[in-house]
Design a protein around this motif. Structure first.
Motif, PDB file in Angstrom:
ATOM      1  N   GLY A   1      27.670 -32.856  -3.025  1.00  0.00           N
ATOM      2  CA  GLY A   1      27.395 -33.822  -3.999  1.00  0.00           C
ATOM      3  C   GLY A   1      26.005 -33.844  -4.597  1.00  0.00           C
ATOM      4  O   GLY A   1      25.202 -33.020  -4.266  1.00  0.00           O
TER       5      GLY A   1
ATOM      6  N   ASP B   1      29.603 -38.358  -4.464  1.00  0.00           N
ATOM      7  CA  ASP B   1      30.493 -37.193  -5.078  1.00  0.00           C
ATOM      8  C   ASP B   1      31.656 -38.093  -5.817  1.00  0.00           C
ATOM      9  O   ASP B   1      31.418 -39.399  -5.834  1.00  0.00           O
ATOM     10  CB  ASP B   1      31.359 -36.473  -4.108  1.00  0.00           C
ATOM     11  CG  ASP B   1      32.039 -37.242  -2.969  1.00  0.00           C
ATOM     12  OD1 ASP B   1      32.423 -38.459  -3.238  1.00  0.00           O
ATOM     13  OD2 ASP B   1      32.195 -36.623  -1.869  1.00  0.00           O
ATOM     14  N   LYS B   2      32.850 -37.703  -6.294  1.00  0.00           N
ATOM     15  CA  LYS B   2      33.620 -38.350  -7.190  1.00  0.00           C
ATOM     16  C   LYS B   2      34.356 -39.370  -6.401  1.00  0.00           C
ATOM     17  O   LYS B   2      34.766 -40.218  -7.292  1.00  0.00           O
ATOM     18  CB  LYS B   2      34.520 -37.394  -7.822  1.00  0.00           C
ATOM     19  CG  LYS B   2      36.002 -36.922  -6.703  1.00  0.00           C
ATOM     20  CD  LYS B   2      36.672 -36.010  -7.479  1.00  0.00           C
ATOM     21  CE  LYS B   2      38.036 -35.621  -6.789  1.00  0.00           C
ATOM     22  NZ  LYS B   2      38.905 -36.742  -6.790  1.00  0.00           N
ATOM     23  N   GLU B   3      34.424 -39.515  -5.164  1.00  0.00           N
ATOM     24  CA  GLU B   3      35.180 -40.535  -4.383  1.00  0.00           C
ATOM     25  C   GLU B   3      34.083 -41.694  -4.036  1.00  0.00           C
ATOM     26  O   GLU B   3      34.596 -42.586  -3.460  1.00  0.00           O
ATOM     27  CB  GLU B   3      35.695 -39.927  -3.313  1.00  0.00           C
ATOM     28  CG  GLU B   3      36.750 -39.069  -3.447  1.00  0.00           C
ATOM     29  CD  GLU B   3      37.965 -39.562  -4.288  1.00  0.00           C
ATOM     30  OE1 GLU B   3      38.144 -40.733  -4.153  1.00  0.00           O
ATOM     31  OE2 GLU B   3      38.565 -38.650  -5.304  1.00  0.00           O
TER      32      GLU B   3
ATOM     33  N   GLY C   1      29.927 -35.255 -12.743  1.00  0.00           N
ATOM     34  CA  GLY C   1      30.570 -35.658 -11.506  1.00  0.00           C
ATOM     35  C   GLY C   1      31.922 -35.870 -11.343  1.00  0.00           C
ATOM     36  O   GLY C   1      32.419 -36.339 -10.429  1.00  0.00           O
ATOM     37  N   VAL C   2      32.678 -35.421 -12.543  1.00  0.00           N
ATOM     38  CA  VAL C   2      34.111 -35.690 -12.311  1.00  0.00           C
ATOM     39  C   VAL C   2      34.879 -34.819 -11.271  1.00  0.00           C
ATOM     40  O   VAL C   2      35.744 -35.169 -10.786  1.00  0.00           O
ATOM     41  CB  VAL C   2      34.819 -35.470 -13.635  1.00  0.00           C
ATOM     42  CG1 VAL C   2      36.061 -35.401 -13.713  1.00  0.00           C
ATOM     43  CG2 VAL C   2      34.312 -36.625 -14.758  1.00  0.00           C
ATOM     44  N   GLU C   3      34.427 -33.524 -11.119  1.00  0.00           N
ATOM     45  CA  GLU C   3      34.636 -32.906  -9.957  1.00  0.00           C
ATOM     46  C   GLU C   3      35.974 -32.372 -10.228  1.00  0.00           C
ATOM     47  O   GLU C   3      36.162 -30.784  -9.918  1.00  0.00           O
ATOM     48  CB  GLU C   3      34.659 -33.349  -8.535  1.00  0.00           C
ATOM     49  CG  GLU C   3      33.284 -33.718  -8.222  1.00  0.00           C
ATOM     50  CD  GLU C   3      33.215 -33.944  -6.629  1.00  0.00           C
ATOM     51  OE1 GLU C   3      33.810 -33.307  -5.852  1.00  0.00           O
ATOM     52  OE2 GLU C   3      32.224 -34.825  -6.400  1.00  0.00           O
TER      53      GLU C   3
ATOM     54  N   PHE D   1      32.590 -27.310  -6.758  1.00  0.00           N
ATOM     55  CA  PHE D   1      32.592 -27.093  -5.446  1.00  0.00           C
ATOM     56  C   PHE D   1      33.477 -26.182  -4.792  1.00  0.00           C
ATOM     57  O   PHE D   1      34.049 -26.554  -3.715  1.00  0.00           O
ATOM     58  CB  PHE D   1      32.511 -28.158  -4.569  1.00  0.00           C
ATOM     59  CG  PHE D   1      30.991 -29.142  -4.993  1.00  0.00           C
ATOM     60  CD1 PHE D   1      29.850 -28.821  -4.926  1.00  0.00           C
ATOM     61  CD2 PHE D   1      31.419 -30.432  -5.461  1.00  0.00           C
ATOM     62  CE1 PHE D   1      28.648 -29.728  -5.248  1.00  0.00           C
ATOM     63  CE2 PHE D   1      30.328 -31.183  -5.907  1.00  0.00           C
ATOM     64  CZ  PHE D   1      28.889 -30.627  -5.834  1.00  0.00           C
TER      65      PHE D   1
END
Lengths: 370, 370
Positions: free
Chosen positions: A22, A40-42, B208-210, B241
């Motif tokens: 991230g 990160d996205k979470e 950063g939506v991933e 990623f």
């Protein structure tokens, strides 16, 4: 990246060796220990790098905000006094074994760990791809998806079919200017981008679909100001074999569901109060009155129906034309006023209604002539 | 229309007085009895009008196919020998008390109670709003909605966010010609309609939506032929990623779910066979081979992955350029071939893959350079 977990999963992984990837949300250098917040996205998780780990420590001395990294390490409980109750993962941290720098980043043009309200909108839009890293905006994107999913489920349960109509289309008579797209194959001819799916949805009623909805993309070539946009999305609904009251009941049910269940707001008055256009004009001098008792409470929504809009209005050149669009049906008891006299024309009411929220029109509809 | 029920609800209303509205699918005159099949969005129900009911009988003598009517009457079981097992409502009928003609209709340009395959496509498209009344097409519209709903749920469960990107956008380097939209406010400048949301989805990864997806509207100003369309919708996915294998696994899982659960088809081979581009070319002389064992069985789907596409190709003018698009990543072990020699360039493989189904490319993807 094999076996990568998200930050929020560290709370189920105490004692395990994990891999995270991230963005470096922050870096705090405490000498023999360097703390990195990994986003990160979470969410966010804290990583701690010890000076005893030469290569990871060296890398963590180089990293700066928003660099992209991958870390490997063991999840451990933080010491009691260092826990952060404001973070979902705040009871845990990762003791870093290895740190890989995936990409470096320049210094940001503005901070992204705030709500961003104090930063100029122009700057935020210029760096939209950075502004969206702001947790508040990330939540907005997810909330929008939740809203669309829940509204779809609500309508599907009631027998509606979602149908997506074309974007390359013909011109429709709406209130604004069309965007035109020159056709290469038909020289001198143009497509128009839809201001609304008006014609298509009426054809779908002819086709027997009966209950249709769509999150419709609409385009209006207007001067950008206030609440005007060149391109936007609106929930579009059409039904057959119904009366005005059916539309009002369905819409009110949907709006209450969305306001309370999805956005967690309070509605000032249910069922929504109803005013005729004349009542609204006489009492509030507007067709979208703001009925909030307390205009400072951001969690209260005051909805109000405005019905019985006039069918015709005097245009700038003195002639009389449709106030809204010419497909709107006239109220049954006003049909006899269609005798051509100017005065009576202006008293004809349409089967047309708006829903206002805190002083803004948020929904409009009408029964079509058929 | 108050208290109206749908045709399929008559089976729960034996003995009740009900109100139905819809289109006259057929009319059979048996002298003292006239039978009308009433069609609405939920199906068909039979109504029977007796000569003893003067006004209803008179109206039912006038009505013709596709007239729009409302009927009131009592639901009764049909006599045993007149039941129709092919109709969901075939055990019941409505003994009509009142019949109202809502709208008349002209004679149809073609029948709509068949599957329509024998009618020319031009004619069917000209009267699209009638052709869509065909039960087969009505089912298609509902199946499409079900497909989109289920695919959304599948992806949301796996942490994806659906984000709708703009239609008025800048030109992107894709394989086809852009549609251009002249700007009124910026004279001499143009918007382009997107051939794909390529740039936006990559910016969403930067944001950063991933994990993103969208049922994206795409526009390509191509000569219409075969499988080319000016405007279409495609499922668009992007992830951060990850490696090629992650995309293949996710896509295969999704495609199996859609094929089996939503469309009820049989898949010839699972997991899907994989061929490299060179293997496909050598063995089948195409990069989208049709691997069906029995090409006559319409219920069997033969999927095949084709991987390792070449990164570069010789262009018409003799120069060497990207075979797909220039953002595709090169395979790690081929990076050293980037020494500038023409021969080696053409041997460089990209992290690019297609999924073929029965000889058609249905999915394509690549890992981006990053």
């Amino acid at each position: 990246m094999k076996n990568r977990i998200y930050t929020k999963q560290i709370i189920e992984n105490e004692g395990n060796e994990v891999l995270l990837a991230g963005w470096v949300a922050s870096r705090r250098d405490h000498g023999k220990l360097i703390f990195l917040d990994i986003r990160d996205k979470e969410g966010i998780a804290q990583a701690v790098v010890s000076a005893k780990n030469d290569s990871a420590y060296e890398a963590s001395q180089k990293v700066r905000g928003e660099w992209v990294v991958a870390i490997k390490g063991k999840v451990q409980k933080r010491p009691e006094n260092l826990r952060n109750p404001e973070l979902e993962t705040g009871d845990y941290e990762i003791a870093v074994d290895a740190l890989t720098i995936i990409n470096e980043a320049k210094t940001l043009p503005f901070p992204i760990d705030t709500d961003g309200y104090d930063i100029s909108e122009d700057l935020r839009l210029k760096y939209r791809y950075l502004d969206l890293r702001r947790p508040r905006l990330g939540r907005m994107l997810k909330l929008r998806q939740e809203y669309k999913t829940e509204v779809s489920n609500f309508l599907r349960k009631r027998g509606f079919t979602c149908i997506d109509t074309p974007i390359l289309t013909k011109s429709t008579p709406e209130g604004a200017r069309d965007f035109l797209v020159p056709s290469r194959m038909h020289k001198g001819k143009f497509y128009a981008l839809p201001q609304s799916p008006q014609q298509y949805k009426q054809l779908l009623m002819v086709a027997g679909v009966e209950k249709y909805f769509q999150f419709a993309r609409a385009f209006r070539d207007e001067d950008m100001r206030g609440d005007r946009l060149l391109e936007f999305e609106q929930l579009d609904i059409e039904m057959s074999f119904i009366e005005q009251e059916d539309v009002l009941v369905l819409t009110e049910e949907l709006v209450i569901f969305v306001s309370e269940e999805i956005f967690g707001k309070k509605i000032q008055e249910k069922p929504f109060p109803r005013l005729t256009y004349m009542e609204a004009q006489n009492k509030y001098k507007t067709d979208k009155p703001d009925l909030r008792a307390d205009k400072k409470d951001k969690n209260v929504l005051a909805y109000v129906w405005v019905t019985d809009f006039p069918m015709f209005e005097k245009k700038e050149d003195g002639t009389i034309g449709p106030a809204h669009h010419p497909f709107t049906a006239i109220q049954d008891k006003d049909v006899k006023k269609l005798d051509g006299s100017k005065k009576e024309m202006l008293n004809i009411r349409a089967k047309q209604y708006d829903l206002a929220l805190n002083g803004f029109e948020i929904f409009g509809g009408s029964i079509r002539t058929h």
